[in-house]
Design a protein around this motif. Structure first.
Motif, PDB file in Angstrom:
ATOM      1  N   THR A   1     -19.928  18.714  12.262  1.00 47.24           N
ATOM      2  CA  THR A   1     -19.734  18.702  13.701  1.00 47.24           C
ATOM      3  C   THR A   1     -20.049  17.300  14.188  1.00 47.24           C
ATOM      4  OG1 THR A   1     -22.026  19.242  14.323  1.00 47.24           O
ATOM      5  CG2 THR A   1     -20.562  21.094  13.800  1.00 47.24           C
ATOM      6  N   ALA A   2     -19.870  17.073  15.483  1.00 48.35           N
ATOM      7  CA  ALA A   2     -20.188  15.754  16.031  1.00 48.35           C
ATOM      8  C   ALA A   2     -21.677  15.459  15.940  1.00 48.35           C
ATOM      9  CB  ALA A   2     -19.728  15.680  17.488  1.00 48.35           C
ATOM     10  N   GLU A   3     -22.514  16.486  15.745  1.00 45.24           N
ATOM     11  CA  GLU A   3     -23.965  16.289  15.734  1.00 45.24           C
ATOM     12  C   GLU A   3     -24.572  16.364  14.343  1.00 45.24           C
ATOM     13  OE1 GLU A   3     -25.627  19.128  18.396  1.00 45.24           O
ATOM     14  OE2 GLU A   3     -25.113  17.973  20.188  1.00 45.24           O
ATOM     15  N   ARG A   4     -23.786  16.640  13.319  1.00 47.72           N
ATOM     16  CA  ARG A   4     -24.362  16.694  11.974  1.00 47.72           C
ATOM     17  C   ARG A   4     -23.345  16.225  10.946  1.00 47.72           C
ATOM     18  NH1 ARG A   4     -25.060  23.225  10.987  1.00 47.72           N
ATOM     19  NH2 ARG A   4     -22.907  23.657  10.347  1.00 47.72           N
ATOM     20  N   SER A   5     -23.800  15.316  10.093  1.00 43.62           N
ATOM     21  CA  SER A   5     -22.941  14.748   9.074  1.00 43.62           C
ATOM     22  C   SER A   5     -23.800  14.399   7.865  1.00 43.62           C
ATOM     23  CB  SER A   5     -22.212  13.518   9.623  1.00 43.62           C
ATOM     24  OG  SER A   5     -21.281  13.029   8.690  1.00 43.62           O
ATOM     25  N   LEU A   6     -23.329  13.483   7.043  1.00 40.95           N
ATOM     26  CA  LEU A   6     -24.046  13.056   5.846  1.00 40.95           C
ATOM     27  C   LEU A   6     -23.927  11.541   5.709  1.00 40.95           C
ATOM     28  CD1 LEU A   6     -22.686  15.629   3.223  1.00 40.95           C
ATOM     29  CD2 LEU A   6     -24.926  15.711   4.324  1.00 40.95           C
ATOM     30  N   LYS A   7     -24.837  10.983   4.912  1.00 40.63           N
ATOM     31  CA  LYS A   7     -24.698   9.625   4.419  1.00 40.63           C
ATOM     32  C   LYS A   7     -24.740   9.667   2.898  1.00 40.63           C
ATOM     33  CE  LYS A   7     -26.459   6.636   8.118  1.00 40.63           C
ATOM     34  NZ  LYS A   7     -27.484   5.604   8.444  1.00 40.63           N
ATOM     35  N   LEU A   8     -24.151   8.660   2.271  1.00 43.49           N
ATOM     36  CA  LEU A   8     -24.143   8.582   0.815  1.00 43.49           C
ATOM     37  C   LEU A   8     -24.695   7.231   0.382  1.00 43.49           C
ATOM     38  CD1 LEU A   8     -21.567  10.516   1.622  1.00 43.49           C
ATOM     39  CD2 LEU A   8     -21.233  10.474  -0.836  1.00 43.49           C
ATOM     40  N   ALA A   9     -25.690   7.282  -0.499  1.00 45.61           N
ATOM     41  CA  ALA A   9     -26.284   6.069  -1.049  1.00 45.61           C
ATOM     42  C   ALA A   9     -25.853   5.937  -2.502  1.00 45.61           C
ATOM     43  CB  ALA A   9     -27.812   6.133  -0.952  1.00 45.61           C
ATOM     44  N   ALA A  10     -25.504   4.731  -2.898  1.00 44.49           N
ATOM     45  CA  ALA A  10     -24.955   4.505  -4.231  1.00 44.49           C
ATOM     46  C   ALA A  10     -25.986   3.835  -5.136  1.00 44.49           C
ATOM     47  CB  ALA A  10     -23.704   3.634  -4.142  1.00 44.49           C
TER      48      ALA A  10
ATOM     49  N   GLY B   1     -28.562   0.739   2.327  1.00 47.15           N
ATOM     50  CA  GLY B   1     -27.123   0.559   2.138  1.00 47.15           C
ATOM     51  C   GLY B   1     -26.316   1.838   2.172  1.00 47.15           C
ATOM     52  N   ALA B   2     -26.950   2.954   2.528  1.00 43.78           N
ATOM     53  CA  ALA B   2     -26.223   4.226   2.582  1.00 43.78           C
ATOM     54  C   ALA B   2     -25.080   4.144   3.584  1.00 43.78           C
ATOM     55  CB  ALA B   2     -27.184   5.359   2.950  1.00 43.78           C
ATOM     56  N   ARG B   3     -23.923   4.677   3.201  1.00 37.89           N
ATOM     57  CA  ARG B   3     -22.746   4.662   4.063  1.00 37.89           C
ATOM     58  C   ARG B   3     -22.533   6.032   4.695  1.00 37.89           C
ATOM     59  NH1 ARG B   3     -17.523   2.651   1.238  1.00 37.89           N
ATOM     60  NH2 ARG B   3     -18.188   4.085  -0.412  1.00 37.89           N
ATOM     61  N   THR B   4     -21.964   6.028   5.880  1.00 39.59           N
ATOM     62  CA  THR B   4     -21.634   7.296   6.506  1.00 39.59           C
ATOM     63  C   THR B   4     -20.562   8.006   5.683  1.00 39.59           C
ATOM     64  OG1 THR B   4     -19.905   6.293   7.872  1.00 39.59           O
ATOM     65  CG2 THR B   4     -22.153   6.375   8.793  1.00 39.59           C
ATOM     66  N   LEU B   5     -20.485   9.313   5.837  1.00 41.67           N
ATOM     67  CA  LEU B   5     -19.492  10.079   5.092  1.00 41.67           C
ATOM     68  C   LEU B   5     -18.083   9.616   5.434  1.00 41.67           C
ATOM     69  CD1 LEU B   5     -18.729  12.388   3.210  1.00 41.67           C
ATOM     70  CD2 LEU B   5     -18.871  13.941   5.163  1.00 41.67           C
ATOM     71  N   SER B   6     -17.824   9.307   6.697  1.00 42.22           N
ATOM     72  CA  SER B   6     -16.481   8.867   7.090  1.00 42.22           C
ATOM     73  C   SER B   6     -16.093   7.576   6.377  1.00 42.22           C
ATOM     74  CB  SER B   6     -16.409   8.676   8.599  1.00 42.22           C
ATOM     75  OG  SER B   6     -17.338   7.690   9.031  1.00 42.22           O
ATOM     76  N   ALA B   7     -17.069   6.702   6.114  1.00 41.97           N
ATOM     77  CA  ALA B   7     -16.770   5.435   5.436  1.00 41.97           C
ATOM     78  C   ALA B   7     -16.637   5.619   3.931  1.00 41.97           C
ATOM     79  CB  ALA B   7     -17.869   4.415   5.734  1.00 41.97           C
ATOM     80  N   ALA B   8     -17.377   6.573   3.353  1.00 39.99           N
ATOM     81  CA  ALA B   8     -17.384   6.736   1.898  1.00 39.99           C
ATOM     82  C   ALA B   8     -16.333   7.717   1.403  1.00 39.99           C
ATOM     83  CB  ALA B   8     -18.769   7.211   1.439  1.00 39.99           C
ATOM     84  N   LEU B   9     -15.794   8.555   2.291  1.00 40.44           N
ATOM     85  CA  LEU B   9     -14.926   9.641   1.844  1.00 40.44           C
ATOM     86  C   LEU B   9     -13.661   9.136   1.169  1.00 40.44           C
ATOM     87  CD1 LEU B   9     -14.594  12.683   1.757  1.00 40.44           C
ATOM     88  CD2 LEU B   9     -13.526  12.583   4.013  1.00 40.44           C
ATOM     89  N   PHE B  10     -13.079   8.047   1.668  1.00 42.08           N
ATOM     90  CA  PHE B  10     -11.851   7.542   1.054  1.00 42.08           C
ATOM     91  C   PHE B  10     -12.082   7.218  -0.416  1.00 42.08           C
ATOM     92  CE2 PHE B  10      -8.954   4.302  -0.363  1.00 42.08           C
ATOM     93  CZ  PHE B  10      -7.727   4.714   0.121  1.00 42.08           C
ATOM     94  N   ASP B  11     -13.168   6.505  -0.731  1.00 42.00           N
ATOM     95  CA  ASP B  11     -13.447   6.128  -2.113  1.00 42.00           C
ATOM     96  C   ASP B  11     -13.662   7.366  -2.983  1.00 42.00           C
ATOM     97  OD1 ASP B  11     -13.283   3.395  -1.616  1.00 42.00           O
ATOM     98  OD2 ASP B  11     -15.374   3.294  -0.983  1.00 42.00           O
ATOM     99  N   LEU B  12     -14.328   8.391  -2.438  1.00 41.14           N
ATOM    100  CA  LEU B  12     -14.554   9.605  -3.213  1.00 41.14           C
ATOM    101  C   LEU B  12     -13.243  10.317  -3.532  1.00 41.14           C
ATOM    102  CD1 LEU B  12     -17.667  11.078  -1.349  1.00 41.14           C
ATOM    103  CD2 LEU B  12     -17.639   9.936  -3.566  1.00 41.14           C
TER     104      LEU B  12
END
Length: 634
Positions: free
Chosen positions: A332-341, A366-377
């Motif tokens: 939702t607009a109020e809950r998401s994830l970040k991904l650290a590599a 350096g954790a990226r937001t899910l929206s930024a990391a999703l393409f690479d995944l």
């Protein structure tokens, strides 16, 4: 009959407390919690705080959970409050049957059995028989304080030792089976033997208590010493323990998150323990499974944006991709994830052993937001040399965006993913005509060589679209009354674009007549002369922004650029609002706005499906087929 504690715990987890309380009093986010005026006493200065699982008023002392809130705010009885919350969360309240009562008694008994087993395992760790296990934990860098805090122990080597030790406490083998500490042997197997009805689940292993969110032990994990397999095992599922619905370290992470620590999801027990010892008090781990939707709900109770930090190997990358796929339908607009590599096959435990907290902090930073990391995944390992391969990837990206139920958020993800897709596919990629990274079509006549396409500058494209939209209004200010509301809704680039919009809207309230010369003179007096020059420069200017353009031509061009800037998701919402306004008012102006929005949306969708939406980046920004078509759309 009292309701099962496990049911009440899950009911509290499934109830977003700030959403429940926000229906009665206005709440504003304050760091990791929410703040507002207390609904139980009159106050002007907010002193009422809502946390992930409880509320507290520092004025009147009111305190409790979701059930307590309904009882206090609405005068509901305990059963009434539970029934209402269960209906809202889709849960079924357990019926007061004899079987349910028996399960409740067993659950109370099982907590006692598991507590006794934990105490036995902890004692053994500091006996001579547990010395190898204690030495192993200390070699891994754990202090005695950390060992005690996590309740680590030693199962012992002898089979049946736990049952023998707990017999004096009145605990029988069937209870140990129900608690997941022993298993019943098959009596038909020859090796069962006379009197050997039960066998231990754990022997020769370092023991890790698994606790629920309230700190009660509900099962164990065990690690073998040496190189045997399986290295780690968890207890079986019982009336208390469901692997999908728990997280290792959850009880301690709740406290850490309350004190401001970031919530981290790692892969292993030792990763969790090492992170807590190093000061990262929000670390948890799944229980031998991929991250589940139930576990994500638990995480979002602690933090709106927990950080996934899986090992820096192929398995870790796959785990991150699976977690993202699980999370998308729940965003939702109020809950998401970040991904650290993590890199180089590292895991948090080994990284901390080598460099301490200073080595891990950059990973977290350096954790990226899910929206930024999703393409690479989603694109990992997928070739993009042929049109078919690119089409397959684009379909996968759009499918991922569609998995998000929130329509506006889904549109934003789609735009972000496709922006990256166009950027990536424009880069020169090795194809059948390349060798060793050399230039394609080497040796052919110059006329047939393909020039490398420059990388797309999305910000530059957006600025050019905003420039054309504003230039149309500078040259044709008669359009301003009709497009005023739409113009105000746009998120324009900072600088000249925002300044021009503000100045034109301010002029509109007092201007008479609405002609270009009067507007240009007003803008010059306001110090916006340079902005006017920027907006109306000839390079890349569409036909609709020319002084000779007809009113309909200018209006169609304006709505074309509005659609490009607004984006599909927002246009869909605008269209729904306009339809509702027309139904309520039957205003001809509302009808015209509905028609214009429909055309803008149709034009945007045609641009996405029939041509490259970033064609303008080929030459001067704004000079592509999109700009030249602006005068004919509609």
């Amino acid at each position: 009959m009292a309701l099962p504690p496990a049911f009440l715990d899950e009911l509290r987890v499934r109830t977003p407390l700030h959403g429940l309380i926000g229906r009665r009093t206005r709440l504003a986010r304050n760091g990791r919690q929410w703040k507002g005026c207390c609904p139980f006493h009159n106050e002007k200065t907010p002193s009422f705080y809502v946390y992930d699982d409880h509320f507290h008023c520092f004025g009147c002392g009111a305190h409790g959970d979701a059930i307590t809130f309904l009882m206090r705010a609405e005068g509901a009885t305990f059963p009434e409050a539970v029934e209402r919350l269960a209906a809202e969360t889709g849960m079924q309240v357990p019926k007061p049957t004899p079987q349910a009562a028996a399960r409740e008694r067993r659950a109370r008994d099982l907590h006692g059995v598991l507590a006794a087993a934990e105490a036995a395992y902890r004692r053994r760790l500091f006996l001579p028989e547990g010395r190898p296990a204690l030495d192993y934990l200390r070699r891994r860098g754990l202090s005695d304080e950390t060992i005690a805090r996590f309740g680590l122990g030693w199962s012992g080597e002898g089979r049946g030792a736990l049952a023998a030790e707990l017999k004096s406490d009145g605990i029988e083998p069937p209870q140990l089976v129900a608690a997941g500490l022993m298993k019943q042997r098959d009596p038909d197997r020859p090796e069962a033997g006379q009197g050997a009805q039960y066998s231990d689940m754990f022997f020769g292993r370092v023991m890790f208590p698994i606790r629920d969110r309230r700190g009660r032990t509900i099962s164990f994990g065990g690690r073998i010493l040496g190189d045997g397999q399986p290295k780690y095992v968890n207890g079986p599922e019982t009336e208390l323990f469901r692997k999908r619905q728990g997280l290792y370290g959850l009880d301690l992470a709740r406290e850490g998150a309350f004190r401001g620590a970031p919530v981290l999801v790692v892969e292993g027990y030792m990763d969790v323990i090492a992170l807590h010892q190093a000061g990262f008090a929000g670390a948890v781990a799944p229980l031998g499974t991929a991250l589940t939707s139930e576990q994500l709900e638990l995480l979002w109770q602690l933090s709106p944006e927990p950080v996934l930090c899986f090992d820096g190997d192929a398995a870790g990358a796959r785990a991150a991709a699976r977690a993202a796929e699980t999370a998308l339908p729940l965003l939702t607009a109020e809950r998401s994830l970040k991904l650290a590599a993590l890199s180089g096959g590292e895991d948090p435990d080994t990284l901390l052993q080598k460099g301490g907290p200073r080595a891990f902090q950059p990973v977290l930073d350096g954790a990226r937001t899910l929206s930024a990391a999703l393409f690479d995944l989603l694109a990992e390992g997928r070739p993009r040399q042929t049109p078919e391969q690119r089409a397959a990837l684009r379909g996968r990206l759009e499918e991922a965006a569609r998995a998000i139920p929130d329509r506006v958020l889904s549109g934003e993800y789609r735009r972000t993913l496709l922006d990256r897709f166009w950027e990536e596919t424009r880069r020169a990629a090795p194809g059948p005509g390349r060798r060793g990274g050399g230039a394609p079509w080497a040796g052919r006549p110059a006329a047939f060589r393909i020039m490398a396409r420059p990388a797309v500058d999305s910000d530059a494209i957006r600025r050019e679209r905003a420039r054309n939209l504003l230039a149309i209004l500078v040259r044709h200010p008669l359009l301003l009354p009709e497009v005023e509301e739409a113009l105000m809704s746009l998120d324009l680039p900072a600088g000249e674009a925002e300044g021009l919009r503000a100045a034109m809207l301010a002029w509109l309230g007092t201007a008479e007549p609405l002609d270009s010369a009067a507007l240009t003179g007003h803008l010059a007096q306001c110090g916006m002369g340079n902005a006017v020059t920027w907006a109306t420069r000839a390079t890349g200017l569409c036909a609709a922004a020319q002084p000779t353009a007809q009113p309909k031509e200018a209006l169609d061009g304006w709505w074309h650029f509005f659609g490009l800037l607004r984006g599909e998701a927002d246009l869909v919402q605008d269209l729904a609002d306009a339809q509702r306004q027309l139904t309520e008012t039957y205003d001809p102006a509302a009808q015209q706005r509905l028609i214009r929005l429909k055309r803008a949306l149709d034009a945007l969708r045609r641009g996405e499906t029939e041509s490259d939406p970033d064609e303008a980046a080929e030459g001067e920004p704004g000079e592509g087929p999109q700009a030249s078509r602006a005068s004919t759309i509609g």
